[in-house]
Write an enzyme that holds these catalytic residues in place. Structure first.
Site, PDB file in Angstrom:
ATOM      1  N   TYR A  94      -5.160   4.611   7.721  1.00 36.84           N
ATOM      2  CA  TYR A  94      -6.454   4.059   7.780  1.00 36.84           C
ATOM      3  C   TYR A  94      -7.229   4.406   9.195  1.00 36.84           C
ATOM      4  O   TYR A  94      -7.331   5.694   9.551  1.00 36.84           O
ATOM      5  CB  TYR A  94      -6.281   2.567   7.777  1.00 36.84           C
ATOM      6  CG  TYR A  94      -5.322   1.900   6.692  1.00 36.84           C
ATOM      7  CD1 TYR A  94      -5.558   2.389   5.333  1.00 36.84           C
ATOM      8  CD2 TYR A  94      -4.333   1.367   6.762  1.00 36.84           C
ATOM      9  CE1 TYR A  94      -4.995   1.933   4.436  1.00 36.84           C
ATOM     10  CE2 TYR A  94      -3.554   0.961   5.762  1.00 36.84           C
ATOM     11  CZ  TYR A  94      -3.799   1.183   4.230  1.00 36.84           C
ATOM     12  OH  TYR A  94      -3.164   0.815   3.399  1.00 36.84           O
TER      13      TYR A  94
ATOM     14  N   VAL B 241       1.410  -3.846   3.779  1.00 31.59           N
ATOM     15  CA  VAL B 241       1.116  -5.009   4.503  1.00 31.59           C
ATOM     16  C   VAL B 241       2.410  -5.848   4.607  1.00 31.59           C
ATOM     17  O   VAL B 241       2.318  -7.123   5.295  1.00 31.59           O
ATOM     18  CB  VAL B 241       0.021  -5.911   4.174  1.00 31.59           C
ATOM     19  CG1 VAL B 241      -1.538  -5.241   4.870  1.00 31.59           C
ATOM     20  CG2 VAL B 241      -0.145  -6.066   2.770  1.00 31.59           C
TER      21      VAL B 241
ATOM     22  N   LYS C 102       0.451   3.416  -2.888  1.00 36.96           N
ATOM     23  CA  LYS C 102      -0.800   4.178  -3.216  1.00 36.96           C
ATOM     24  C   LYS C 102      -0.530   5.707  -3.257  1.00 36.96           C
ATOM     25  O   LYS C 102      -0.905   6.296  -4.206  1.00 36.96           O
ATOM     26  CB  LYS C 102      -1.919   3.827  -2.107  1.00 36.96           C
ATOM     27  CG  LYS C 102      -2.345   2.473  -2.123  1.00 36.96           C
ATOM     28  CD  LYS C 102      -3.206   2.118  -0.949  1.00 36.96           C
ATOM     29  CE  LYS C 102      -3.724   0.825  -0.955  1.00 36.96           C
ATOM     30  NZ  LYS C 102      -4.603   0.265   0.522  1.00 36.96           N
TER      31      LYS C 102
ATOM     32  N   SER D 245       0.868  -1.244   0.133  1.00 35.86           N
ATOM     33  CA  SER D 245       0.222  -0.128   0.011  1.00 35.86           C
ATOM     34  C   SER D 245       0.761   1.125   0.028  1.00 35.86           C
ATOM     35  O   SER D 245       0.446   2.421  -0.230  1.00 35.86           O
ATOM     36  CB  SER D 245      -0.928  -0.023   1.176  1.00 35.86           C
ATOM     37  OG  SER D 245      -2.094  -1.007   1.091  1.00 35.86           O
TER      38      SER D 245
ATOM     39  N   TYR E   4      -3.421  -2.969 -10.284  1.00 35.55           N
ATOM     40  CA  TYR E   4      -3.068  -2.421  -8.789  1.00 35.55           C
ATOM     41  C   TYR E   4      -2.261  -3.646  -8.221  1.00 35.55           C
ATOM     42  O   TYR E   4      -1.492  -3.010  -7.379  1.00 35.55           O
ATOM     43  CB  TYR E   4      -4.410  -2.529  -8.285  1.00 35.55           C
ATOM     44  CG  TYR E   4      -4.570  -2.302  -6.854  1.00 35.55           C
ATOM     45  CD1 TYR E   4      -3.962  -1.399  -6.132  1.00 35.55           C
ATOM     46  CD2 TYR E   4      -4.851  -3.357  -6.045  1.00 35.55           C
ATOM     47  CE1 TYR E   4      -3.984  -1.069  -4.883  1.00 35.55           C
ATOM     48  CE2 TYR E   4      -4.636  -3.389  -4.837  1.00 35.55           C
ATOM     49  CZ  TYR E   4      -4.159  -2.325  -3.769  1.00 35.55           C
ATOM     50  OH  TYR E   4      -4.283  -2.270  -2.619  1.00 35.55           O
TER      51      TYR E   4
HETATM   52  N1  GLN Z   1      -1.889  -5.277  -1.923  1.00 34.37           N
HETATM   53  C1  GLN Z   1      -2.598  -5.235  -0.822  1.00 34.37           C
HETATM   54  C2  GLN Z   1      -4.101  -5.184  -0.752  1.00 34.37           C
HETATM   55  O1  GLN Z   1      -4.587  -4.749  -1.739  1.00 34.37           O
HETATM   56  C3  GLN Z   1      -1.998  -3.771  -0.112  1.00 34.37           C
HETATM   57  C4  GLN Z   1      -2.724  -3.804   1.424  1.00 34.37           C
HETATM   58  C5  GLN Z   1      -1.863  -2.844   2.192  1.00 34.37           C
HETATM   59  O2  GLN Z   1      -0.597  -2.904   1.994  1.00 34.37           O
HETATM   60  N2  GLN Z   1      -2.455  -2.577   3.090  1.00 34.37           N
HETATM   61  O3  GLN Z   1      -4.811  -5.846  -0.055  1.00 34.37           O
END
Ligand code: GLN
Length: 425
Positions: free
Chosen positions: A243, A261, A67, A64, A191
């Site tokens: 978040y 993550v 992003k 993430s 993505y």
């Molecule tokens: N690729 C992961 C997902 O879409 C990224 C989520 C994350 O890092 N919080 O679930």
């Protein structure tokens, strides 16, 4: 002498190593194989010096943390309005994989949750581009932030795609609201590839420093995105990057941030530093446990909280002197430091209070280090008003620190480059 900064970083790593709570992400099978004890930290200044300690050169998937950077590319490619039409900027207060669509418009609440990030991925590159072309843009764009070519971890990508039911569901919802106008599976695939790009902690620190540095990559010197885009991204990171832990984060750590993550975590402090940590065990929000711990400690030790009020800078007015030779009077305002709204206000006030009976007003700006847009406008407006009141105005500005020193209608200023020239007049 050896720099104490890497030693400090090694010390804070040691102090946070006791935190062994949390668990590695296992909803992506490949991530469950990660070594939970890896631990690294890196800090990049905005002039491109990188300090690191621990496992700072170990590669892991960006997840993430991609992003905010893809959001930056989408903003650069489609403009603010083009992106806002599809993705909002409100914190959702929900977990990263919640649907969180805005009632009415169907827009995902923000680009940091998965729904928003999937919609944002589709906005990278130009309208009408195919998935492959768009992916090239994303890889090239993130590589520019990192300052080296990044590559996809195909095993992580394939593994996540096998279990991407939730992201596929989100994408289908987005398609039903016409937030996506193409095949949802292709967008989720793109993505997921974006999330599988391999980075090191060191890369992430430099990428964060690029955001902190108004979009200019501090090591390569390239302007990757505009300052306005960087501001937008940092703002959204501040309110949405962590978040449903965003409020706790901003109050305690106070650094615009984003977690992933795989265990990465970045912080970008505007004008100052980019920081990154890597430790794969996650808390219930999906944020790295040791990373959160480390950031709290570093913010405290280094005074990095955004809302910490900086010590008042030295007065912008270094000296004010008046001269009277019997025929005419002059006043010299010697300025120093940087001229922005608050410092220019001090100058405006001093000029208003002391130029009532002066023939000549001189601004000695030799020691002024920078003048921002507002500082320039205010100074030139002071010049214009002084001119209209019949005063002669001069700048002593050897380095041309005031760009384009042309006041508006009715204003006049003579710029001299040396003290001798000034004395001669
Ligand atoms: N690729 C992961 C997902 O879409 C990224 C989520 C994350 O890092 N919080 O679930």
């Amino acid at each position: 002498m050896k720099s104490p900064i890497p030693d400090y970083l090694a010390e804070v790593l040691g102090d946070s190593a006791h935190a062994v709570e949390g668990a590695v992400a296992d909803y992506i099978p490949e991530l469950a194989k990660a070594d939970p004890d890896r631990f690294g930290v890196a800090l990049s200044t905005v002039d491109g010096v990188v300090y690191a300690a621990g496992d700072a050169d170990v590669e892991f998937s960006i997840q993430s943390i991609s992003k905010p950077f893809v959001y930056a590319l989408a903003l650069a490619d489609r403009g603010l309005d083009g992106v806002l039409a599809k993705v909002g900027v409100e914190p959702s207060g929900d977990a990263f994989n919640e649907l969180s669509l805005e009632p009415g418009t169907g827009r995902p609440r923000n680009p940091m949750i998965n729904a928003g990030a999937i919609a944002t991925h589709a906005l990278a590159g130009m309208a009408g581009w195919g998935a492959a072309e768009r992916m090239e843009r994303v890889v090239a764009g993130l590589s520019e932030f990192a300052g080296r070519p990044l590559r996809v971890d195909e095993a992580v990508c394939a593994s996540e795609l096998e279990t991407a039911h939730r992201n596929l569901a989100l994408a289908h919802m987005l398609r039903s609201y016409q937030i996506l106008d193409e095949e949802p599976t292709a967008v989720v695939e793109g993505y997921t590839r974006q999330c599988s790009l391999l980075v090191t902690t060191r890369d992430l620190a430099v990428m964060a420093a690029t955001l902190a540095n108004g979009g200019r990559q501090p090591v390569t010197g390239r302007q990757v995105i505009s300052p306005r885009v960087a501001r937008q991204v940092l703002s959204v990171m501040t309110t949405c990057g962590m978040y449903d832990a965003a409020g706790d984060w901003v109050t305690t750590v106070g650094i615009p941030a984003k977690s992933g993550v795989a265990g990465g975590l970045i912080g970008a402090l505007p004008g100052q530093v980019g920081v990154a940590t890597f430790s794969p065990r996650l808390d219930v929000h999906g944020n790295s446990v040791r990373g959160v711990h480390l950031f709290g400690r570093m913010s405290e030790d280094m005074g990095l909280h955004l809302m910490d009020v900086p010590a008042p800078s030295r007065s912008v007015l270094r000296k004010v002197r008046t001269f009277d030779d019997g025929h005419s009077t002059a006043i010299v305002f010697q300025l120093q430091g940087s001229l922005g709204f608050t410092t220019a206000e001090v100058v405006v006030r001093a000029v208003v209070e002391s130029t009532e009976r002066t023939d000549r007003v001189i601004f000695d700006i030799e020691r002024l280090q920078s003048v921002d847009r507002v500082g320039r406008v205010m100074l030139l407006e002071v010049v214009r008003r002084l001119s209209l009141d019949g005063r002669e105005v001069l700048f002593l500005d050897p380095d041309g620190v005031v760009p384009d020193p042309v006041p508006g209608d009715g204003g006049a200023v003579r710029v001299v480059r040396t003290r001798e020239e000034l004395r001669a007049r």
